[in-house]
Design a protein around this motif. Structure first.
Motif: not given
Length: 251
Positions: A239-251
């Protein structure tokens, strides 16, 4: 109010936009904060539009009442209004921190027999834990594909544990799922290529898996708690330091 320091290790996808959260408290015990009547909405993970309840976050939560129901003995009812973020665990000590809590094999986690006549599961009411941490001996493959019902994606990792037993478990880790969906849709990478590339990556990295149990609510097989992968960690970090928030689908 009883504030407890917790290192968040698991943020997983539940149904209807809800999530499940778990972590490790000082001294090594697993904690799963719960809201019994309504569940935890995904938005609860955020404060001021920033994800504060995320893997490797050091937080304080208000644990109000133990709510054990074997094998889910780690459940604690929390005050949802109280969540205090302190810091993210530095990247250079994350692997060593997780390895402090390693179980020797999947079978050693739950304190109950694992059945494998349809998937892998333990029986409701048996066992004394529902969360653990392992280092797989080998990653056989990472699977990302359309599920058999055609209404969503299937996320799985097939691995061999230190005892030599093979498991092919569903991944509910929210960061893992959002990462794969993002690479597939935004990166225009096919499921087959993505699965192949990530299998190669995982086979070349140091991997730590968090293993948990579902609730015994599967209509087809009631009273069964299925094994699942609730946290996926690689070093180097896929993930290179990222988490779910960085890939969250657009609502």
């Amino acid at each position: 109010m009883t504030l407890t320091h917790i290192l968040i290790t698991d943020v997983t996808r539940m149904q209807h936009g809800h999530v499940c959260v778990a972590g490790i408290q000082k001294g090594g015990g697993n904690i799963r904060p719960v809201l019994p009547h309504c569940g935890i909405p995904e938005d609860w993970l955020y404060q001021d539009e920033k994800a504060i309840i995320r893997p490797f976050a050091c937080v304080e939560l208000d644990l109000q009442k133990a709510f054990p129901n074997n094998p889910h003995t780690e459940d604690w009812v929390i005050d949802p209004e109280t969540r205090i973020f302190h810091e993210l665990l530095p990247e250079d000590i994350r692997e060593s921190q997780l390895t402090r809590y390693i179980d020797s094999s999947v079978a050693d986690i739950f304190g109950a027999d694992i059945y494998d006549d349809f998937g892998w599961y333990i029986k409701e009411g048996e066992g004394n834990r529902s969360l653990g941490t392992i280092i797989p001996k080998r990653i056989e493959n990472v699977v990302y594909r359309q599920n058999d019902f055609g209404d969503g994606m299937d996320y799985r990792i097939h691995f061999k544990d230190a005892a030599g037993h093979h498991y092919r478990l569903k991944v509910t880790d929210l960061s893992f799922r959002y990462f794969f969906d993002h690479r597939h849709t935004k990166g225009n990478i096919s499921c087959e290529v993505l699965s192949f590339n990530m299998t190669e990556y995982f086979q070349s990295a140091d991997v730590i898996l968090r293993i948990g149990l579902t609730r015994p609510t599967w209509e087809k097989h009631p009273h069964c708690c299925a094994l699942q992968i609730t946290g996926v960690y690689t070093f180097p970090d896929y993930l290179e330091g990222r988490c779910f928030a960085d890939f969250r689908p657009e609502s």
